[in-house]
Design an enzyme around this catalytic site. Structure first.
Site, short mmCIF file in Angstrom:
data_model
loop_
_atom_site.label_atom_id
_atom_site.label_comp_id
_atom_site.label_asym_id
_atom_site.label_seq_id
_atom_site.Cartn_x
_atom_site.Cartn_y
_atom_site.Cartn_z
CE LYS A 22 -3.78 -0.26 2.35
NZ LYS A 22 -4.70 -0.38 3.47
NE ARG A 91 -6.44 3.90 4.71
CZ ARG A 91 -7.70 3.86 4.30
NH1 ARG A 91 -8.29 2.72 4.06
NH2 ARG A 91 -8.39 4.96 4.14
N GLY A 100 -8.21 -7.03 4.24
CA GLY A 100 -9.07 -7.15 5.42
C GLY A 100 -8.46 -7.93 6.56
CG MET A 102 -2.84 -7.49 9.18
SD MET A 102 -1.10 -7.25 9.15
CE MET A 102 -0.91 -6.49 7.58
NE ARG A 335 -6.25 -4.32 -2.67
CZ ARG A 335 -6.78 -4.44 -1.48
NH1 ARG A 335 -6.03 -4.39 -0.41
NH2 ARG A 335 -8.07 -4.60 -1.33
CG HIS A 453 -14.33 -10.11 4.51
ND1 HIS A 453 -14.73 -11.36 4.95
CD2 HIS A 453 -13.00 -10.06 4.72
CE1 HIS A 453 -13.70 -12.00 5.42
NE2 HIS A 453 -12.63 -11.24 5.30
CB SER A 761 9.73 -42.84 -12.80
OG SER A 761 8.64 -42.01 -12.48
CG ASN A 765 3.43 -40.84 -3.24
OD1 ASN A 765 3.57 -39.62 -3.25
ND2 ASN A 765 2.61 -41.47 -4.06
CB CYS A 828 5.26 -41.04 -11.25
SG CYS A 828 6.09 -42.41 -10.48
CE1 TYR A 848 7.74 -39.48 -16.44
CE2 TYR A 848 9.88 -39.54 -17.49
CZ TYR A 848 8.88 -40.17 -16.78
OH TYR A 848 9.02 -41.48 -16.41
C1 PEP Z 1 5.36 -43.35 -5.01
O1 PEP Z 1 5.76 -44.06 -4.10
O2 PEP Z 1 5.59 -42.14 -5.07
C2 PEP Z 1 4.54 -43.90 -6.09
C3 PEP Z 1 4.22 -43.17 -7.14
O3 PEP Z 1 4.07 -45.16 -5.93
P1 PEP Z 1 2.88 -45.57 -4.95
O4 PEP Z 1 2.25 -44.32 -4.48
O5 PEP Z 1 1.99 -46.42 -5.77
O6 PEP Z 1 3.61 -46.31 -3.89
#
Ligand code: PEP
Ligand code: MG
Length: 873
Positions: A22, A91, A100, A102, A335, A453, A761, A765, A828, A848
């Site tokens: 501001k 302000r 809104g 603060m 803004r 708001h 890949s 997870n 992935c 990728y």
């Molecule tokens: C992973 O582990 O990131 C994965 C893609 O395989 P899953 O989630 O099937 O274990």
């Protein structure tokens, strides 16, 4: 000496970090010669100093005094002057706008004496007392923490007693009474009297704004919007101009383009004889700014010219606050305007067409996550035709939402935690409602306009929003809303169309959205600039079809075990798992072979010349086993064994930690025939398609590998099977066998693993699970606390943990490419579709990403942004 206070004339738009958004914009508009009431900004450095000591330093006080002195000179008014008192606003304003969130205090400088002077000077006693009561309420709330309701109640009581419709009906005498009663509230609070000395008011207000950085709603907002806690806020002190001084005065908010649709047309709202907060707080429903065009055309033209100047200057849609004081226009703020995702896309594209932005700049203007909102479903048109419109409000934020009605943020939050789809219905919303708004599918209010708001926040969050539905009578005490005779109780279902503003009783089904119009143009551009490929994780032809509609480059991960959950398949799968010998497995495997072959055929056919990566089986076995007695009985009958036999066999397969147990390619080592069956299914489909004239290059991916030796063993199993199938055929099939990098050991030894891999890949997870030692299925019980307490910046399963997991990934990329410089490398896991993570993947040289179908457009835009930023640096 550090400069802690800047006059507006000293700053510019590049000083956001120091002056806040501001302050920097007020300075820039001053530089542009626009009509800005003058003032000064206390820097974010002053805020940081304050946060350390909770004191306003002597240095700061001295600089504030000097700036006040200068402001007195430019304005010809002075604090506490009996002839011509200087009145100011205070302000907050952080580097990133937090609308809104603060605090603001207007009319500082008024007290029992100056209110009378103001009345005399303006020959408008009503205005003077109206301004004073506003100061008392804002100061009481912001500085002393007295609940706003306490002040509102007094106003409501008087209006009810006298049968008034709006605040404008309050007479001077009424307002004098209000002032007296407001001062009583102070006396009854433990804070004492309202400070009469303007300087005390100012300093207390400055402290309160610095303190407001840490209030709960601001913290929640920052958490939701990933705004750093370290920014701090600047404080803007500005000479007051009055929109509440008569019928030739007013206040408004305008957007240079429509913030809901992006249409290139000045859009805004105006309240005659009112002060700024009235518009934003949704207390009165304002008129369209178009009224100015008919009533005071020269002011409308001036606003139009200002809007154009600002857009050309900032090269983006602007959100302005203006006040008209006795026919003279003042700008209080400009803004970059918050907008719906649909508007963001349209504006970005239009600005390129208008020559204001390059394509790259336009791509950087749209938040990738916001695209998710554009991919939200629309109401099923047939079902909608069967529903009568209950009532209509203003279409504040487009989208279609169905859910159960709750009237408070707290009940909405609770219902959402219990798994309900929630629609928050209120008279109006305030920043205190933020948690309830976040969890709501839609926000509906009975009061307020397109810049209230509720409207601003709904648009910012991409939630559906309808505001100012004035026929809707919301009664908090009864937990009811009604339109005429029609009553809606808490928990009842309604449907909200944010595009038309219509509300409907009952649930209405939705249909999936498609990519069209401006969004498809933006995504075309994104494709032009992205270097990372964007693939999809798809386990069924239906998922893949969706991803193809979203222009995925192919499939980066097909989790084949997910194909086995249909009843007839599950049965065969269970027979495979429960079998004790290869001979016993052969028969159910032959059934699975048939089914898998048909799945793969369909997917390859859909893919055409796009690449498909199929991951071989990775089941934690327990997912397939029957659990309770009834299920065990049923399965025993189905596969023709005794319950006792089955129970013993299930027991023998039980693992204490299945996610670290007999899964992934460990299964191939113990039961090679399962992977052989899958490879056979893949190759059968490939050969069938080859006979039909479609060339397929199968990519086969091995899960959970942790060493070169293991990968080598499984690779040989796969390649031998392929060789066997091609032995008596006169064709070659170009295939690859790659590994999922999801074991820390594989990352560390990536140079060795790469010898047996055609591609990597990352399965982030499992990699995250194993790097942190967090069970991915059990994090829900503690992760939210870690994030709330700031121990983790974000959930590492959603956004890559750059320092730990990311470092392992970087190591794996570098080591893998030492062995094979051109090794293709994908991601992935869940983070493959996360924009912040994608930026990191671009930096470490990933080839990728692969993500769920609905994340594909998000990932594509993020990939383009990452590459544009990478090449700009
Ligand atoms: C992973 O582990 O990131 C994965 C893609 O395989 P899953 O989630 O099937 O274990
Ligand atoms: Mg995995």
């Amino acid at each position: 000496m550090t400069q802690l206070v800047y006059n507006f004339a000293e700053g510019n738009m590049n000083m956001r970090d120091l002056l806040g958004g501001k302050g920097a914009n007020l300075a820039e508009m001053t530089r542009l010669g626009l009509p800005v009431p003058q003032g000064f900004t206390l820097t974010t450095t002053a805020c940081h100093d304050y946060q350390e000591t909770h004191q306003l330093s002597a240095e700061l006080l001295q600089q504030v005094d000097r700036a006040l002195e200068q402001l007195s000179e430019t304005s010809g008014k002075r604090f506490e002057d009996e002839q011509n008192p200087l009145l100011i606003s205070v302000r907050s304003g952080a580097a990133i706008s937090m609308p809104g969130m603060m605090d603001t205090i207007l009319n500082i400088g008024l007290n029992d004496k100056t209110v009378a002077v103001l009345a005399k000077l303006t020959a408008n006693e009503r205005f003077a007392y109206d301004s004073y009561r506003r100061l008392l309420a804002m100061f009481g709330n912001v500085v002393y923490g007295i609940a706003e309701d306490a002040f509102d109640q007094i106003l409501t009581d008087i209006k009810t007693q006298k049968g008034y419709q709006s605040d404008l009906d309050l007479t001077t005498e009424d307002l004098k009474t209000v002032v007296v009663e407001f001062k009583q509230i102070y006396r009854h609070s433990d804070q004492g009297e309202f400070p009469q000395k303007p300087k005390d008011q100012l300093l207390a207000a400055i402290r309160a704004v610095f303190e407001s950085w840490d209030n709960q709603r601001a913290r929640i907002y920052r958490r939701e919007n990933q705004i750093s806690e370290d920014l701090g806020t600047a404080v803007n002190v500005q000479e007051m101009v009055f929109g509440n001084a008569g019928a030739d005065c007013g206040t408004g908010v305008a957007f240079t383009r429509n913030p809901a649709t992006g249409e290139n047309k000045l859009f805004g709202e105006y309240l005659q004889n009112a002060q700024g907060e009235d518009v934003v707080a949704g207390i009165r429903t304002p008129q369209s700014v178009e009224v100015l065009a008919t009533e005071v055309p020269q002011l409308y033209d001036q606003l139009h010219t200002i809007a154009h100047t600002l857009e050309q200057h900032y090269r983006d849609m602007q959100d302005l606050e203006f006040t008209i004081e006795h026919g003279k226009m003042f700008l209080l703020q400009a803004r970059d305007g918050k907008r719906t995702p649909a508007a963001a896309v349209k504006i970005a594209i239009d600005l390129v067409d208008e020559g204001l932005l390059s394509k790259q700049e336009a791509i950087l203007k749209v938040k990738p996550e916001s695209l998710t909102a554009l991919l939200h479903p629309e109401f099923d048109s047939q079902m909608m035709a069967e529903h009568a419109v209950l009532t209509t409000g203003l279409p504040a934020s487009p989208g279609a939402a169905t859910g159960q009605v709750y009237f408070t943020a707290a009940t909405a939050k609770q219902a959402s935690d219990e798994g309900h789809r929630v629609i928050l219905v209120r008279q109006d919303t305030s920043p205190e409602d933020i948690e309830g708004m976040i969890v709501s599918q839609a926000i509906v209010t009975s009061r307020g306009g397109m810049t209230s708001h509720a409207a601003v926040v709904a648009r910012g969050m991409g939630a559906t929003g309808v505001v100012g539905a004035s026929e809707l009578n919301v009664n908090y005490a009864k937990k009811q809303a009604s339109v005429g005779e029609q009553v809606i109780e808490e928990g009842d279902w309604i449907s909200v169309d944010g595009t038309t503003g219509n509300l409907y009783l009952g649930p209405i089904e939705t249909t999936p959205a498609t990519i069209k119009g401006d969004l498809s143009i933006l995504l075309e551009w994104a494709k032009e600039f992205a270097k990372l490929g964007v693939y999809t994780n798809a386990d069924t032809p239906r998922d893949f079809q969706k991803a193809l509609e979203f222009d995925a480059d192919g499939i980066g991960l097909t989790r084949t075990e997910h194909m086995f959950f249909k009843p007839e398949r599950l049965l065969q799968m269970r027979r495979v798992i429960l079998a004790k010998t290869a001979d016993q497995r052969a028969e159910p495997l032959s059934h699975l072979l048939e089914m898998q072959q048909a799945d793969f055929y369909e997917i390859y056919k859909l893919a055409g010349d796009k690449e498909v990566t199929i991951r071989l089986l990775d089941p934690p076995l327990h997912e397939f086993l029957p659990h309770d007695a009834a299920e065990i009985q049923e399965v025993a009958t189905q596969i023709g064994v005794s319950v006792d036999y089955l129970t013993t066999r299930i027991d023998s397969l039980k693992e204490s930690n299945p996610m670290l147990g007999h899964r992934g390619d460990r299964l191939a080592v113990t039961f090679p025939d399962i992977y052989q069956m899958q490879v056979k299914a893949i190759m059968t489909a490939v050969l069938r398609l080859s006979d039909e004239g479609q060339i397929v290059h199968p990519h086969i991916m091995i899960p959970l590998t942790d060493s070169q030796a293991e990968m080598g063993w499984v690779r040989k199993l796969v390649t031998d099977q392929i060789a066997e199938m091609l032995a008596d055929r006169d064709i070659t099939v170009d295939y690859t066998v790659g590994t999922m990098m999801e074991m820390p050991r594989a990352c560390v030894t990536a140079n060795q693993v790469a010898k047996e891999s055609d591609f990597f890949s990352f399965g982030t997870n499992d990699l995250t699970q194993l790097t942190f030692g967090y069970s991915r299925d059990d994090v829900g019980s503690f992760m939210p606390e870690y994030i709330k307490k700031g121990i983790l910046p974000a959930d590492p399963f959603q956004t890559v943990d750059v320092e730990g997991v990311g470092e392992l990934m970087k190591m794996a990329v570098n080591r893998g490419r030492l062995t094979k410089p051109d090794l293709p490398i994908g991601v992935c896991g869940e983070v493959g579709g996360d924009p912040a993570s994608i930026n990191f993947f671009e930096q470490i040289g990933v080839t990728y990403v692969s993500c769920s179908p609905f994340r594909v457009p998000v990932a594509r835009l993020a990939a383009a942004q990452a590459h544009i930023l990478q090449t700009a640096n």
